[in-house]
Every structure is written in structure tokens, then in C-alpha cells.
Design a protein around this motif. Structure first.
Motif, PDB file in Angstrom:
ATOM      1  N   ASP A  84       1.193  -1.393   0.493  1.00 58.38           N
ATOM      2  CA  ASP A  84       0.214  -0.099   0.055  1.00 58.38           C
ATOM      3  C   ASP A  84       0.986   1.048   0.185  1.00 58.38           C
ATOM      4  OD1 ASP A  84      -2.242  -1.837  -0.170  1.00 58.38           O
ATOM      5  OD2 ASP A  84      -2.510  -1.369   1.819  1.00 58.38           O
ATOM      6  N   LEU A  85       1.218   1.256   0.548  1.00 56.46           N
ATOM      7  CA  LEU A  85       3.271   2.915   1.058  1.00 56.46           C
ATOM      8  C   LEU A  85       3.433   2.705  -0.293  1.00 56.46           C
ATOM      9  CD1 LEU A  85       4.715   4.654   2.069  1.00 56.46           C
ATOM     10  CD2 LEU A  85       6.400   2.209   2.337  1.00 56.46           C
ATOM     11  N   VAL A  86       3.522   1.606  -1.675  1.00 56.44           N
ATOM     12  CA  VAL A  86       4.459   1.977  -3.053  1.00 56.44           C
ATOM     13  C   VAL A  86       3.506   2.358  -3.375  1.00 56.44           C
ATOM     14  CG1 VAL A  86       5.834   1.512  -4.340  1.00 56.44           C
ATOM     15  CG2 VAL A  86       6.313   0.461  -2.528  1.00 56.44           C
ATOM     16  N   LEU A  87       2.010   1.334  -3.888  1.00 60.60           N
ATOM     17  CA  LEU A  87       1.582   2.471  -4.554  1.00 60.60           C
ATOM     18  C   LEU A  87       0.862   3.394  -4.443  1.00 60.60           C
ATOM     19  CD1 LEU A  87      -0.888  -1.535  -4.676  1.00 60.60           C
ATOM     20  CD2 LEU A  87       0.491  -0.389  -6.024  1.00 60.60           C
ATOM     21  N   TYR A 129       2.800   6.443  -8.427  1.00 61.41           N
ATOM     22  CA  TYR A 129       3.033   7.405  -9.724  1.00 61.41           C
ATOM     23  C   TYR A 129       3.360   9.094  -9.176  1.00 61.41           C
ATOM     24  CZ  TYR A 129       0.810   3.698 -10.920  1.00 61.41           C
ATOM     25  OH  TYR A 129       0.346   1.460 -11.363  1.00 61.41           O
ATOM     26  N   LYS A 130       4.025   9.608  -7.949  1.00 63.16           N
ATOM     27  CA  LYS A 130       3.856  10.923  -7.956  1.00 63.16           C
ATOM     28  C   LYS A 130       5.419  11.201  -8.161  1.00 63.16           C
ATOM     29  CE  LYS A 130       0.832  11.168  -4.089  1.00 63.16           C
ATOM     30  NZ  LYS A 130       0.551  10.907  -2.211  1.00 63.16           N
ATOM     31  N   GLN A 131       5.422  12.516  -8.032  1.00 58.83           N
ATOM     32  CA  GLN A 131       6.763  13.236  -8.432  1.00 58.83           C
ATOM     33  C   GLN A 131       7.886  13.295  -7.504  1.00 58.83           C
ATOM     34  OE1 GLN A 131       8.599  12.554 -11.028  1.00 58.83           O
ATOM     35  NE2 GLN A 131       9.935  13.381  -9.879  1.00 58.83           N
ATOM     36  N   LEU A 132       8.242  12.756  -6.723  1.00 57.28           N
ATOM     37  CA  LEU A 132       8.919  12.866  -5.264  1.00 57.28           C
ATOM     38  C   LEU A 132       9.931  14.118  -5.104  1.00 57.28           C
ATOM     39  CD1 LEU A 132       7.900   9.784  -3.156  1.00 57.28           C
ATOM     40  CD2 LEU A 132       6.253  11.815  -3.227  1.00 57.28           C
ATOM     41  N   LEU A 144      11.405  11.733  -1.061  1.00 57.55           N
ATOM     42  CA  LEU A 144      11.623  10.255  -1.546  1.00 57.55           C
ATOM     43  C   LEU A 144      13.208   9.206  -0.422  1.00 57.55           C
ATOM     44  CD1 LEU A 144      11.867   8.176  -4.137  1.00 57.55           C
ATOM     45  CD2 LEU A 144      13.372   9.473  -5.100  1.00 57.55           C
ATOM     46  N   LYS A 145      13.464   9.656  -0.305  1.00 60.66           N
ATOM     47  CA  LYS A 145      14.800  10.041   1.139  1.00 60.66           C
ATOM     48  C   LYS A 145      13.327   8.892   2.001  1.00 60.66           C
ATOM     49  CE  LYS A 145      18.561  10.363   3.764  1.00 60.66           C
ATOM     50  NZ  LYS A 145      19.383  11.635   4.450  1.00 60.66           N
ATOM     51  N   ILE A 146      12.240   9.884   2.868  1.00 58.30           N
ATOM     52  CA  ILE A 146      11.744   9.097   3.487  1.00 58.30           C
ATOM     53  C   ILE A 146      10.841   8.231   3.524  1.00 58.30           C
ATOM     54  CG2 ILE A 146       9.711   9.872   5.063  1.00 58.30           C
ATOM     55  CD1 ILE A 146      10.453  12.562   4.945  1.00 58.30           C
ATOM     56  N   VAL A 147      10.429   7.942   1.873  1.00 57.83           N
ATOM     57  CA  VAL A 147       9.529   6.796   1.858  1.00 57.83           C
ATOM     58  C   VAL A 147      10.711   5.672   1.912  1.00 57.83           C
ATOM     59  CG1 VAL A 147       8.545   5.882  -0.298  1.00 57.83           C
ATOM     60  CG2 VAL A 147       7.838   7.883   0.409  1.00 57.83           C
ATOM     61  N   THR A 171      10.192   7.837  -9.097  1.00 58.50           N
ATOM     62  CA  THR A 171      10.433   8.094  -8.008  1.00 58.50           C
ATOM     63  C   THR A 171       9.692   6.395  -8.156  1.00 58.50           C
ATOM     64  OG1 THR A 171       8.912   9.627  -7.646  1.00 58.50           O
ATOM     65  CG2 THR A 171       8.266   8.188  -6.781  1.00 58.50           C
ATOM     66  N   ALA A 172       8.683   6.007  -9.402  1.00 61.90           N
ATOM     67  CA  ALA A 172       9.261   4.585  -9.914  1.00 61.90           C
ATOM     68  C   ALA A 172      10.009   3.496  -9.307  1.00 61.90           C
ATOM     69  CB  ALA A 172       7.972   4.632 -10.321  1.00 61.90           C
ATOM     70  N   ILE A 173      10.718   4.043 -10.775  1.00 63.40           N
ATOM     71  CA  ILE A 173      12.184   3.550 -10.758  1.00 63.40           C
ATOM     72  C   ILE A 173      13.093   3.148  -9.993  1.00 63.40           C
ATOM     73  CG2 ILE A 173      13.766   3.668 -12.002  1.00 63.40           C
ATOM     74  CD1 ILE A 173      11.782   2.502 -13.605  1.00 63.40           C
ATOM     75  N   THR A 174      13.393   4.637  -8.947  1.00 63.89           N
ATOM     76  CA  THR A 174      14.493   4.099  -7.829  1.00 63.89           C
ATOM     77  C   THR A 174      13.289   3.614  -6.843  1.00 63.89           C
ATOM     78  OG1 THR A 174      14.425   6.766  -8.261  1.00 63.89           O
ATOM     79  CG2 THR A 174      15.457   6.224  -5.566  1.00 63.89           C
ATOM     80  N   ILE A 175      12.163   3.378  -6.473  1.00 59.69           N
ATOM     81  CA  ILE A 175      11.963   2.274  -5.135  1.00 59.69           C
ATOM     82  C   ILE A 175      12.172   0.981  -5.994  1.00 59.69           C
ATOM     83  CG2 ILE A 175       9.633   1.455  -4.921  1.00 59.69           C
ATOM     84  CD1 ILE A 175       8.186   4.168  -4.956  1.00 59.69           C
ATOM     85  N   LEU A 176      11.999   0.615  -7.180  1.00 62.29           N
ATOM     86  CA  LEU A 176      12.551  -0.547  -7.856  1.00 62.29           C
ATOM     87  C   LEU A 176      13.653  -1.396  -7.478  1.00 62.29           C
ATOM     88  CD1 LEU A 176      11.318  -3.330 -10.052  1.00 62.29           C
ATOM     89  CD2 LEU A 176      11.816  -1.684 -11.679  1.00 62.29           C
ATOM     90  N   ARG A 177      14.440  -0.051  -8.124  1.00 61.79           N
ATOM     91  CA  ARG A 177      16.034  -0.385  -7.824  1.00 61.79           C
ATOM     92  C   ARG A 177      16.109  -0.936  -6.409  1.00 61.79           C
ATOM     93  NH1 ARG A 177      18.875   0.315 -12.541  1.00 61.79           N
ATOM     94  NH2 ARG A 177      18.203   1.950 -14.077  1.00 61.79           N
ATOM     95  N   THR A 178      15.572   0.041  -5.050  1.00 54.91           N
ATOM     96  CA  THR A 178      15.878   0.123  -3.907  1.00 54.91           C
ATOM     97  C   THR A 178      15.190  -1.592  -3.696  1.00 54.91           C
ATOM     98  OG1 THR A 178      15.097   2.554  -3.639  1.00 54.91           O
ATOM     99  CG2 THR A 178      14.988   0.611  -1.742  1.00 54.91           C
ATOM    100  N   LEU A 179      14.357  -1.788  -4.192  1.00 50.71           N
ATOM    101  CA  LEU A 179      13.566  -3.557  -3.691  1.00 50.71           C
ATOM    102  C   LEU A 179      14.203  -4.779  -4.046  1.00 50.71           C
ATOM    103  CD1 LEU A 179       9.498  -2.139  -4.270  1.00 50.71           C
ATOM    104  CD2 LEU A 179      10.378  -2.995  -1.848  1.00 50.71           C
TER     105      LEU A 179
END
Length: 535
Positions: A165-168, A172-175, A180-183, A215-223
Motif C-alpha cells: 500500500d505504501l509503494v502504491l 505515481y507521484k513526483q517526489l 523520496l528519502k523518507i519513503v 520515483t517508481a524506478i528508484t523504488i524498484l531499484r531499492t526493492l
């Protein structure tokens, strides 16, 4: 039915008093006998008809351990779902008696059952009805039938759902950098300290399909990093995240997954590798239209397929995108067309010096080769007819295309224009062709469309079978049949000019010999027998 198309039987329903007499099977059987010779495939899906299907199918009511009034809604839904599944299995076994087979052992195909005319009737003409009915299976014979049931889709729960839920909410937001660091910090805490599972959250699959923003690409790399670069864990259908990135044609996520070590060769439950998954999606997709395409329609496919191809396979492509087999087929089309334009054999058009030939003759059944790819409005600018110099200019375009292909060069609009000036063509004829509305794009439209017709239909001026061995000597690539890509590249279609792309052939009708409305064409698009499909 007799003119081709579909015969659709919405449902079959037998009253309880008439059960056990095989009336439903007999109904369908008699229809299939009646239209024999007009169908080749029957497809069905099993759906219980009414809320009383338990009684209709003889399914005993399951006793509940709890009071109905207080029963949890989730338990109710699960119980209802189980009842429906039992009913579907009973229906499937019932129709399996007739000879229906499950279409596939995967989630996409398992609900469809099929039967062919040949498997039902065999090759015998006599005693059709009795022979087919004698092959029906008994109820006991289908009791042990192995029916594939699609696994239930996994739904994340608890801390896994919290992670998803957090990622969803954020993907889609431009953080900005601080947000982004907090997320990312929250994601790390959920995974490392609260035991959230990246795989059970199904986030790699979600992001593989939908991650396009920074944002989504960075989250993907992190995961991926938090998972230890393990991005090959399958879902309930055997798909890996790379399968999902492939079928959604997301080159950015496909590239990231491959760089992190994702396998290009692992298969899903359907036996498809990620590349095969992409090819199947292209075959099934209505978006893969041909005669009106834009870069946005083909660029995601091209980018994704390049990620999935090996370095050796990519090295075989001409100019980085045109497959050798496609080039060979285009060359054959160009040679046949140019030869026909050079020869008077088979043409009824007779040109006299300084006198135009009527449009009805030029566009007739044995008129100028491939003139049906020059728009009608262009030809209408020449109501007196076409001069020989116009047809010679049309031939010049085809000669330039042919020469480029023979030296393994891609015939883009710009390259063809340069080739015309380099090969010393008669400038007066070329200028006349252009002055009267002729364009290089019309020949390129014909080149690509005709070649596609040959591959799809087997014949359009030349027969694929005659050259099949020569074509297959070239290495196969995933873009051998990507005519939409070829169209965008060769016609130099952009996001601003795509509305102006030619869309031949055109249905010319100038009266006289051309009154058959484009019967010209020496196009051998076969009028195949229209087989009826019963669904």
C-alpha cells in the motif's frame, strides 16, 4: 452459418425432471451434425446458470459450523466460490463426455474447452450420427479426468500489504529528494525490521509492469537491492517479474531486472520465456495494428525486445532494427514490382507518345503495377490520364528501393530520395512524377503492405512457399514479422506527422476497365472458405 462466422449457443439447460437422458449433449450433437462441413472448431466455457445450480447439478448442501446470520462475509464468499468451482468441474466433466478437451493448463486458458470437427466425426462420411455418439464417454470414464484449476491469486496481508500500500500510494507521484528519502527509509524499515516480504507483497511484479516515473524506478531499484538481487521468484502462474515487464512492454524495468540478474530463459506455467511472453502479447494485442501506426505504438516493443535479445541476435539486425528475414522478403517484393513495371507482359496499358493513357486502363485489372497504392485523390489530379513519364517515375522509386535492399541498406524515405539522385535516373521523368502528386511514401507503403500480405496470406504477387527455404536460411529474430516497426522506420513516421501516412491499397474506380473497384492488383488475397466457429 453458411456464409461463415460464428454460431453462438448462449446456454444449455435441462430441467431436473429430464436429467440423466443426455439431452444437453444430444442437443449440441444434433446441431454439430446439422452444420457439418461448415465448422471446424467448437469452444465452450463452463458457468453455472443460476443460484439454484447446486440443486440443478445435484451438489449436496454443505453444513455450516456457524450460524448463517453471524457467518463472516469472507467465509461466505469462500464457501460460495467453492460451490461454483465444484459446479464448474461437474459441467466440464459432463461436456468432456462429448469429446471436449481443456485448452491449456494455465490460468489464461484453463477455462476454455474445445473440440474439432475432425476429432468428433473422424474422416468417415457414413453413419455420422451414430459413429460420433458411440464415442461418447460414460460418466464413470470422466470421473478421474485431470482438470487443471488455476491457482488462486495471492493477496498480500498484514505487513506485506502495508508495504504494498505504501509503494502504491507513492509510485505515481513526483517526489522531491527529501520526500523520496523518507519513503525509501520506510520501505527499508518494513523489510529489514518488520519482516515484510518483497515477494509476498508482489511489488516487483507491480513495478515491473507500471514503473515509468523516476520515483517508481528508484523504488524498484531499492526493492531489488533489498531482495538480494533475487528477482526470479515466481508467482502462482510461474511468471517472474521479467515476464510481466515483457508482456507490458516496459523496456526500462526489463533492463533493470536483467541488469540485476533476472533470467531471460526461465519459463512460466505456459512454457513461455519472457521473450515468448512478449511475442504472444503482440499476437494477441489489437494495438498491434499495421496500417495506422505511431512511434508510441512500436517503441515500447522495440525497446523491450532489444533487452531480451542476446548480443549475438542483436548483431544480426540491419541498422539495429531490421531483421534479415524481413529484408529478404522486402527485396523479393521490390524485385517483382520493378520487373513488372519494366515489362509490358500482362499489361493492357498502351502509351502513345505525348498522349496520356486513361485512368480506367491504368487502374484496371491489368494496369500499372501497384498503382492501387497511389491515393485516388492524387490520380484524380490527372483526369486526362497518366503519361508514360509518370509511370516511369513510379518505376524509378521502385528501382531505388530495390537497389538499397540489395546492398543491405534500409529503404527509409530519406535513403530512397538520396538513392534516386545518386543512380542517375532521368530527372525529367522523376520531376514529372513528383509534379503530378507522386510520393516516395506510396511505394514504401506498397512495399511493406504487400510483403505483409505475402507472409500472412501466403500470396500477393509472389508466393511465400516458393522462397521459404531461402528466407529461412537467415537467422530467426523476434521482429521478423514486425511490419508496424518497419512502417514507422521506413516511412519516417513521427508523433507529429502520423496522420499523413498513406494507407493503401485504395479502391480506385474510374469507370471503363477499372470499374471493378480495384480488382487490379494481381493481389492473390485468397477468398478462403469461411469456416464457422461454434462458441
Amino acid at each position: 452459418v453458411y456464409s461463415g462466422g460464428f454460431l453462438h449457443i448462449s446456454e444449455t439447460s435441462i430441467d431436473k425432471a429430464h436429467k440423466g437422458q443426455d439431452l444437453g449433449l444430444r442437443l449440441v450433437h444434433e446441431i454439430l451434425v446439422f452444420v457439418r462441413g461448415q465448422w471446424n472448431l467448437v469452444v465452450l466455457t463452463a458457468h453455472p446458470l443460476t443460484s439454484s445450480f447446486e440443486d440443478r447439478l445435484g451438489i449436496p448442501e454443505q453444513e455450516s459450523d456457524s450460524n448463517n446470520d453471524g457467518e463472516d462475509s469472507k467465509a461466505k464468499k469462500k464457501k460460495e466460490k467453492n460451490k461454483i468451482q465444484v459446479a464448474k468441474m461437474k459441467i466440464c466433466r459432463h461436456w468432456a463426455r462429448l469429446g471436449f478437451q481443456q485448452a491449456g493448463r494455465n490460468a489464461d486458458e484453463c477455462d476454455a474447452w474445445y473440440m474439432t470437427s475432425l476429432s468428433y466425426f473422424g474422416r468417415h462420411d457414413e453413419s455420422i450420427s451414430s459413429k460420433a455418439m458411440n464415442n461418447w464417454k460414460t460418466c464413470d470414464q470422466v470421473k478421474s479426468l485431470d482438470i487443471f484449476v488455476a491457482p488462486e491469486e495471492y493477496v498480500p496481508r498484514g505487513v506485506d500489504k502495508k508495504l504494498k500500500d505504501l509503494v502504491l500510494r507513492k509510485m505515481y507521484k513526483q517526489l522531491v529528494e527529501a520526500e523520496l528519502k523518507i519513503v525509501l527509509g520506510t520501505i527499508e524499515d518494513l523489510v529489514q525490521n518488520q519482516n515484510a516480504s518483497i515477494h509476498r507483497s508482489r511489488l516487483l511484479f507491480t513495478l515491473a509492469a507500471n514503473a515509468r516515473s523516476p520515483t517508481a524506478i528508484t523504488i524498484l531499484r531499492t526493492l531489488i537491492k533489498l531482495s538480494g538481487n533475487d528477482s526470479d521468484a515466481p508467482d502462482e502462474n510461474g511468471n517472474r517479474p521479467l515476464h510481466i515487464a515483457s508482456c507490458t512492454m516496459n523496456p526500462a524495468t526489463a533492463n533493470i531486472l536483467i541488469q540485476s540478474g533476472a533470467s531471460r530463459t526461465l519459463q512460466n506455467a505456459r512454457g513461455f520465456t519472457p521473450l515468448q511472453n512478449l511475442e504472444k502479447t503482440r499476437q494477441d494485442s489489437a494495438a498491434c495494428s499495421f496500417d495506422f501506426v505511431r512511434p508510441i505504438d512500436v517503441n515500447p516493443f522495440v525497446g523491450t525486445v532489444f533487452c531480451l535479445m542476446t548480443t549475438d541476435a542483436r548483431s544480426k539486425l540491419v541498422d539495429g532494427w531490421l531483421s534479415p528475414r524481413m529484408m529478404h522478403m522486402l527485396t523479393i517484393t521490390a524485385e517483382f514490382t520493378w520487373d513488372a513495371l519494366q515489362s509490358d507482359d500482362g499489361s493492357t496499358v498502351k502509351f502513345e507518345e505525348s498522349k496520356p493513357a486513361p485512368l480506367s486502363e491504368c487502374c484496371g485489372a491489368f494496369g500499372v503495377e501497384r498503382i492501387d497504392y497511389i491515393p485516388t485523390e492524387v490520380l484524380q489530379q490527372n483526369p486526362e490520364g497518366l503519361h508514360k513519364s509518370f509511370v516511369d517515375g513510379w518505376a524509378i522509386v521502385w528501382e531505388a528501393i530495390m537497389k538499397l535492399l540489395k546492398v543491405k541498406r534500409v529503404p527509409t524515405k530519406t535513403m530512397v530520395k538520396h538513392a534516386i539522385h545518386r543512380m542517375g535516373a532521368d530527372t525529367s521523368k522523376w520531376d514529372h512524377f513528383v509534379e503530378k502528386g507522386g510520393e516516395i511514401e506510396y511505394a514504401l507503403d506498397a512495399l511493406i503492405s504487400v510483403t505483409r500480405n505475402v507472409l500472412v496470406d501466403g500470396d500477393d504477387g509472389w508466393e511465400y512457399e516458393m522462397f521459404e527455404d531461402d528466407i529461412n536460411e537467415h537467422p530467426a529474430t523476434p521482429i521478423d514479422g514486425a511490419f508496424d516497426v518497419t512502417r514507422v522506420k521506413c516511412l519516417e513516421i513521427t508523433d507529429t506527422n502520423f496522420m499523413q501516412q498513406p494507407r493503401g491499397p485504395y479502391n480506385h474506380d474510374f469507370g471503363g476497365g477499372g470499374g471493378d473497384g480495384g480488382a487490379y492488383q494481381r493481389r492473390a488475397i485468397s477468398s478462403r472458405n469461411s469456416d464457422c466457429v461454434v462458441s
